[in-house]
Scaffold this motif. Structure first.
Motif, PDB file in Angstrom:
ATOM      1  N   TYR A 102       2.678 -14.923  -7.096  1.00  0.00           N
ATOM      2  CA  TYR A 102       3.170 -14.166  -5.941  1.00  0.00           C
ATOM      3  C   TYR A 102       2.029 -13.836  -4.980  1.00  0.00           C
ATOM      4  O   TYR A 102       2.161 -13.951  -3.762  1.00  0.00           O
ATOM      5  N   MET A 103       0.897 -13.400  -5.552  1.00  0.00           N
ATOM      6  CA  MET A 103      -0.233 -13.042  -4.700  1.00  0.00           C
ATOM      7  C   MET A 103      -0.763 -14.261  -3.950  1.00  0.00           C
ATOM      8  O   MET A 103      -1.095 -14.177  -2.759  1.00  0.00           O
ATOM      9  N   ASP A 104      -0.827 -15.394  -4.624  1.00  0.00           N
ATOM     10  CA  ASP A 104      -1.272 -16.619  -3.954  1.00  0.00           C
ATOM     11  C   ASP A 104      -0.358 -16.954  -2.780  1.00  0.00           C
ATOM     12  O   ASP A 104      -0.815 -17.414  -1.725  1.00  0.00           O
ATOM     13  N   GLY A 105       0.943 -16.713  -2.965  1.00  0.00           N
ATOM     14  CA  GLY A 105       1.890 -16.979  -1.888  1.00  0.00           C
ATOM     15  C   GLY A 105       1.660 -16.085  -0.686  1.00  0.00           C
ATOM     16  O   GLY A 105       1.721 -16.539   0.465  1.00  0.00           O
ATOM     17  N   LEU A 106       1.375 -14.807  -0.942  1.00  0.00           N
ATOM     18  CA  LEU A 106       1.111 -13.884   0.161  1.00  0.00           C
ATOM     19  C   LEU A 106      -0.182 -14.246   0.886  1.00  0.00           C
ATOM     20  O   LEU A 106      -0.246 -14.233   2.124  1.00  0.00           O
ATOM     21  N   LEU A 107      -1.209 -14.595   0.123  1.00  0.00           N
ATOM     22  CA  LEU A 107      -2.498 -14.919   0.741  1.00  0.00           C
ATOM     23  C   LEU A 107      -2.444 -16.232   1.515  1.00  0.00           C
ATOM     24  O   LEU A 107      -3.249 -16.454   2.423  1.00  0.00           O
ATOM     25  N   ALA A 108      -1.501 -17.093   1.177  1.00  0.00           N
ATOM     26  CA  ALA A 108      -1.324 -18.315   1.962  1.00  0.00           C
ATOM     27  C   ALA A 108      -0.781 -17.982   3.353  1.00  0.00           C
ATOM     28  O   ALA A 108      -1.055 -18.684   4.330  1.00  0.00           O
ATOM     29  N   ILE A 109      -0.017 -16.882   3.432  1.00  0.00           N
ATOM     30  CA  ILE A 109       0.546 -16.440   4.714  1.00  0.00           C
ATOM     31  C   ILE A 109      -0.443 -15.553   5.464  1.00  0.00           C
ATOM     32  O   ILE A 109      -0.675 -15.724   6.662  1.00  0.00           O
ATOM     33  N   HIS A 110      -1.029 -14.599   4.738  1.00  0.00           N
ATOM     34  CA  HIS A 110      -1.985 -13.649   5.314  1.00  0.00           C
ATOM     35  C   HIS A 110      -3.287 -13.712   4.511  1.00  0.00           C
ATOM     36  O   HIS A 110      -3.512 -12.894   3.618  1.00  0.00           O
ATOM     37  N   PRO A 111      -4.155 -14.670   4.798  1.00  0.00           N
ATOM     38  CA  PRO A 111      -5.383 -14.864   4.009  1.00  0.00           C
ATOM     39  C   PRO A 111      -6.304 -13.647   3.986  1.00  0.00           C
ATOM     40  O   PRO A 111      -7.081 -13.482   3.039  1.00  0.00           O
ATOM     41  N   ASP A 112      -6.226 -12.804   5.002  1.00  0.00           N
ATOM     42  CA  ASP A 112      -7.125 -11.652   5.086  1.00  0.00           C
ATOM     43  C   ASP A 112      -6.490 -10.366   4.557  1.00  0.00           C
ATOM     44  O   ASP A 112      -7.014  -9.269   4.792  1.00  0.00           O
ATOM     45  N   ALA A 113      -5.379 -10.494   3.855  1.00  0.00           N
ATOM     46  CA  ALA A 113      -4.698  -9.305   3.335  1.00  0.00           C
ATOM     47  C   ALA A 113      -5.606  -8.535   2.380  1.00  0.00           C
ATOM     48  O   ALA A 113      -6.319  -9.120   1.562  1.00  0.00           O
ATOM     49  N   GLN A 114      -5.585  -7.221   2.508  1.00  0.00           N
ATOM     50  CA  GLN A 114      -6.324  -6.330   1.619  1.00  0.00           C
ATOM     51  C   GLN A 114      -5.366  -5.245   1.138  1.00  0.00           C
ATOM     52  O   GLN A 114      -4.362  -4.951   1.802  1.00  0.00           O
ATOM     53  N   PHE A 115      -5.699  -4.638  -0.003  1.00  0.00           N
ATOM     54  CA  PHE A 115      -4.758  -3.710  -0.620  1.00  0.00           C
ATOM     55  C   PHE A 115      -5.467  -2.450  -1.108  1.00  0.00           C
ATOM     56  O   PHE A 115      -6.633  -2.486  -1.488  1.00  0.00           O
ATOM     57  N   VAL A 116      -4.736  -1.355  -1.101  1.00  0.00           N
ATOM     58  CA  VAL A 116      -5.256  -0.100  -1.632  1.00  0.00           C
ATOM     59  C   VAL A 116      -4.141   0.570  -2.427  1.00  0.00           C
ATOM     60  O   VAL A 116      -2.972   0.525  -2.042  1.00  0.00           O
ATOM     61  N   SER A 117      -4.505   1.145  -3.553  1.00  0.00           N
ATOM     62  CA  SER A 117      -3.520   1.863  -4.369  1.00  0.00           C
ATOM     63  C   SER A 117      -3.613   3.354  -4.084  1.00  0.00           C
ATOM     64  O   SER A 117      -4.683   3.867  -3.727  1.00  0.00           O
ATOM     65  N   LEU A 118      -2.496   4.041  -4.229  1.00  0.00           N
ATOM     66  CA  LEU A 118      -2.465   5.479  -3.994  1.00  0.00           C
ATOM     67  C   LEU A 118      -2.681   6.235  -5.296  1.00  0.00           C
ATOM     68  O   LEU A 118      -2.118   5.883  -6.336  1.00  0.00           O
ATOM     69  N   GLY A 119      -3.464   7.287  -5.228  1.00  0.00           N
ATOM     70  CA  GLY A 119      -3.619   8.175  -6.365  1.00  0.00           C
ATOM     71  C   GLY A 119      -2.480   9.170  -6.398  1.00  0.00           C
ATOM     72  O   GLY A 119      -1.620   9.197  -5.508  1.00  0.00           O
ATOM     73  N   PRO A 120      -2.424  10.010  -7.421  1.00  0.00           N
ATOM     74  CA  PRO A 120      -1.343  11.000  -7.514  1.00  0.00           C
ATOM     75  C   PRO A 120      -1.430  12.024  -6.385  1.00  0.00           C
ATOM     76  O   PRO A 120      -2.516  12.390  -5.942  1.00  0.00           O
ATOM     77  N   PHE A 121      -0.263  12.474  -5.921  1.00  0.00           N
ATOM     78  CA  PHE A 121      -0.203  13.526  -4.912  1.00  0.00           C
ATOM     79  C   PHE A 121      -0.222  14.893  -5.604  1.00  0.00           C
ATOM     80  O   PHE A 121       0.243  15.026  -6.743  1.00  0.00           O
ATOM     81  N   LYS A 122      -0.732  15.904  -4.923  1.00  0.00           N
ATOM     82  CA  LYS A 122      -0.672  17.272  -5.443  1.00  0.00           C
ATOM     83  C   LYS A 122       0.742  17.796  -5.226  1.00  0.00           C
ATOM     84  O   LYS A 122       1.295  17.705  -4.131  1.00  0.00           O
ATOM     85  N   ASP A 123       1.350  18.338  -6.291  1.00  0.00           N
ATOM     86  CA  ASP A 123       2.744  18.760  -6.175  1.00  0.00           C
ATOM     87  C   ASP A 123       2.871  20.235  -5.798  1.00  0.00           C
ATOM     88  O   ASP A 123       1.864  20.934  -5.599  1.00  0.00           O
ATOM     89  N   ALA A 124       4.099  20.707  -5.706  1.00  0.00           N
ATOM     90  CA  ALA A 124       4.368  22.071  -5.251  1.00  0.00           C
ATOM     91  C   ALA A 124       3.840  23.127  -6.210  1.00  0.00           C
ATOM     92  O   ALA A 124       3.687  24.292  -5.830  1.00  0.00           O
ATOM     93  N   TYR A 125       3.556  22.737  -7.452  1.00  0.00           N
ATOM     94  CA  TYR A 125       3.013  23.676  -8.435  1.00  0.00           C
ATOM     95  C   TYR A 125       1.487  23.644  -8.474  1.00  0.00           C
ATOM     96  O   TYR A 125       0.869  24.347  -9.274  1.00  0.00           O
ATOM     97  N   GLY A 126       0.898  22.791  -7.640  1.00  0.00           N
ATOM     98  CA  GLY A 126      -0.554  22.680  -7.613  1.00  0.00           C
ATOM     99  C   GLY A 126      -1.115  21.705  -8.628  1.00  0.00           C
ATOM    100  O   GLY A 126      -2.333  21.590  -8.775  1.00  0.00           O
ATOM    101  N   ASN A 127      -0.247  20.975  -9.334  1.00  0.00           N
ATOM    102  CA  ASN A 127      -0.694  20.011 -10.339  1.00  0.00           C
ATOM    103  C   ASN A 127      -0.841  18.622  -9.723  1.00  0.00           C
ATOM    104  O   ASN A 127      -0.173  18.288  -8.742  1.00  0.00           O
ATOM    105  N   GLN A 128      -1.699  17.825 -10.325  1.00  0.00           N
ATOM    106  CA  GLN A 128      -1.951  16.482  -9.803  1.00  0.00           C
ATOM    107  C   GLN A 128      -2.227  15.533 -10.961  1.00  0.00           C
ATOM    108  O   GLN A 128      -3.142  15.744 -11.754  1.00  0.00           O
TER     109      GLN A 128
END
Length: 533
Positions: free
Chosen positions: A307-333
């Motif tokens: 799948y990734m090879d297919g995407l890079l064939a379309i957008h060779p310069d694609a870069q990715f970042v993952s999200l860390g956990p968000f702080k919730d309403a109780y202040g926990n993360q």
């Protein structure tokens, strides 16, 4: 094909209560003739006796052939006549039900995680399976399993199942970083920012082709992925509590309401997959990997190189970042911990009367679960080489990494294809170094960043792990589907989100109140904050 232990896992029903497995290192696998730890060497007659070993298990895709070099290698190494039956996963329910009904239970049985609370419990109570606990300390890979995972498969205090390894990693949200950079946007740290990014990806031409042909979230049927950034928003985590202090399922919690509200706004803005309610998982992946959507999910284990090879064939310069956990309403993360296992192996209770055959089978299982460090995954390690079907036959080394031949499973070239449990039990999740198994730099870098994040964050242990609710067993799946269908209506605008409290009451009146009461009766830790490890 070899069994693919799926990360829907993302849909695992049981969640773990510890950040990492115990820190023992895994010794090399034993041959059939070697004495087991804590046991005695077999006599000459015992070692020479050939045992017929039967098994039934499921496979995603076509099962391996019933005659092959890989199967012959198993028979010769362990001095057995191994007769496994592999069933396509789509037909497995019918086949395994017929097997149990016949009373002719094979020596080894592989079941899915979803079977733990129903089929496994039911037949364990009827005496169909062997109690595993007396043998745990005799086999290195069984000793590596943390107590909390063994506890998750206890039935009336006894252990009848060998958990099959899965890292406690869940899926995390992944965003096209090159699109963020193109539009001058920061990495989101809350859902409001995530919504703004999704809308910008829809309206502001992030791929720069001058067309309005991109959008935000790639999502499919069953509101999958659920894009939870912590247990507060996780529909499967029991984290929120009602006024009486009882834990409630996340799918009726305030975090889920916040998420469904966001999706309803994105749907109205055209910033999520339009036909998501009927889109299967494969097609949902295509929405992201075809370059249309800019927000999806990733995980260290199980990403698709194709799948990734297919995407890079379309957008060779694609870069990715993952999200860390968000702080919730109780202040926990933190993020919800995965179960720490995915699937179980069961042994027939009849093996109790055949101790030498049982030793042979447990030796096979122990070998199949052996973990090989990165520098041992090559032909210089005789056990790894054998397990993988021998260099040049079952696999090749490419840039220092073993790569299976395309036909290694379909032609049965590797013994690993035939083991009921063919997943190594890593001493620690991060010992797997999943990032080095990918061949594309962008994918390897993404996975490496996710693994690094998991080393730093806290994981939330679902308090219902190992507990059972009779009402959930009987009505839970149907009730969850009802709630999910109503939430789909809210996203589409055919039922207003303002009726959320009414939906919660519908859940409670249809059996949810009993499910909540039954699970909470067995929960000892009443402080959710204490469950972050």
């Amino acid at each position: 094909m070899s069994k693919k232990r799926m990360i829907t896992m993302m849909m695992a029903a049981l969640l773990s209560v510890s950040l990492a497995a115990c820190g023992q290192s895994s010794p090399g696998p034993k041959s059939a003739e070697q004495p087991q730890e804590g046991g005695k060497a077999p006599t000459e007659g015992e070692a020479k006796q050939i045992y017929t070993v039967t098994a039934i298990d499921y496979r995603y895709g076509d099962p391996p052939p019933s005659s092959s070099s890989g199967l012959t290698m198993i028979n010769e190494r362990f001095n057995v006549k191994y007769e496994p039956t592999f069933v396509p996963n789509t037909a497995f329910d019918e086949k395994i039900n017929a097997t149990f009904a016949s009373g002719k239970i094979p020596d080894m049985i592989g079941l899915m995680t979803a079977d733990v609370k129903n089929r496994y419990n039911k037949f364990a109570k009827q005496g169909a399976f062997l109690d595993i606990e007396p043998y745990i300390q005799e086999y290195p890979t069984l000793k590596l399993v943390p107590d909390f995972i063994w506890d998750a498969v206890r039935v009336d205090g006894k252990i009848y199942a060998i958990p099959q390894y899965a890292p406690k990693y869940q899926v995390v949200t992944v965003i096209r970083k090159d699109w963020l950079d193109k539009l001058g946007l920061e990495v989101p740290t809350n859902y409001e920012q995530l919504k703004e990014v999704a809308i910008a990806f829809t309206n502001n031409d992030p791929d720069g082709n001058g067309k309005k042909d991109t959008y935000g979230l790639a999502i499919g049927q069953d509101i999958n992925p659920n894009f939870n950034q912590g247990p507060y928003w996780d529909p499967d985590a029991w984290y929120h509590q009602d006024e009486a202090g009882n834990y409630i399922p996340g799918m009726i919690g305030n975090g889920r309401k916040e998420f469904i509200t966001m999706l309803s706004e994105l749907y109205k803005a055209g910033a999520m997959t339009k036909d998501y309610a009927i889109l299967n998982w494969a097609d949902t992946n295509k929405e992201f990997y075809s370059g249309k959507a800019g927000i999806f999910i990733g995980t260290p284990r199980g990403m698709s190189q194709e799948y990734m090879d297919g995407l890079l064939a379309i957008h060779p310069d694609a870069q990715f970042v993952s999200l860390g956990p968000f702080k919730d309403a109780y202040g926990n993360q933190g993020l919800t911990s995965g179960a720490g296992f995915n699937g179980i192996t069961l042994l027939s209770a009849k093996l109790a009367s055949e101790p030498e055959k049982l030793k042979r089978i447990l030796t096979m299982i122990d070998f199949g679960r052996t973990f090989y460090p990165e520098d041992s995954r090559n032909e210089s390690n005789a056990d790894f080489d054998w397990w993988s079907g021998k260099i040049g036959v079952g696999y090749e080394m490419k840039d220092g990494v073993p790569v299976n031949k395309e036909n290694f499973a379909s032609d049965g070239l590797a013994p690993s294809t035939y083991f009921v449990d063919n997943t190594a039990w890593a001493p620690q999740d991060f010992d797997n170094d999943y990032s080095i198994t990918y061949q594309t730099k962008q994918l390897s870098d993404l996975v490496e960043s996710i693994e690094a994040m998991y080393k730093e964050i806290k994981l939330y242990a679902n308090p219902i792990t190992g507990l059972e609710s009779a009402t959930d067993n009987a009505k839970g799946a149907e009730l969850k589907k009802y709630v999910m269908d109503e939430q789909v209506k809210m996203i589409a605008g055919t039922r207003p989100v303002s009726e959320w409290d009414q939906l919660v009451q519908e859940y409670l009146s249809k059996g949810g109140a009993d499910i909540i009461a039954e699970y909470n009766a067995g929960i000892t830790e009443k402080d959710p904050k204490a469950l972050f490890k």
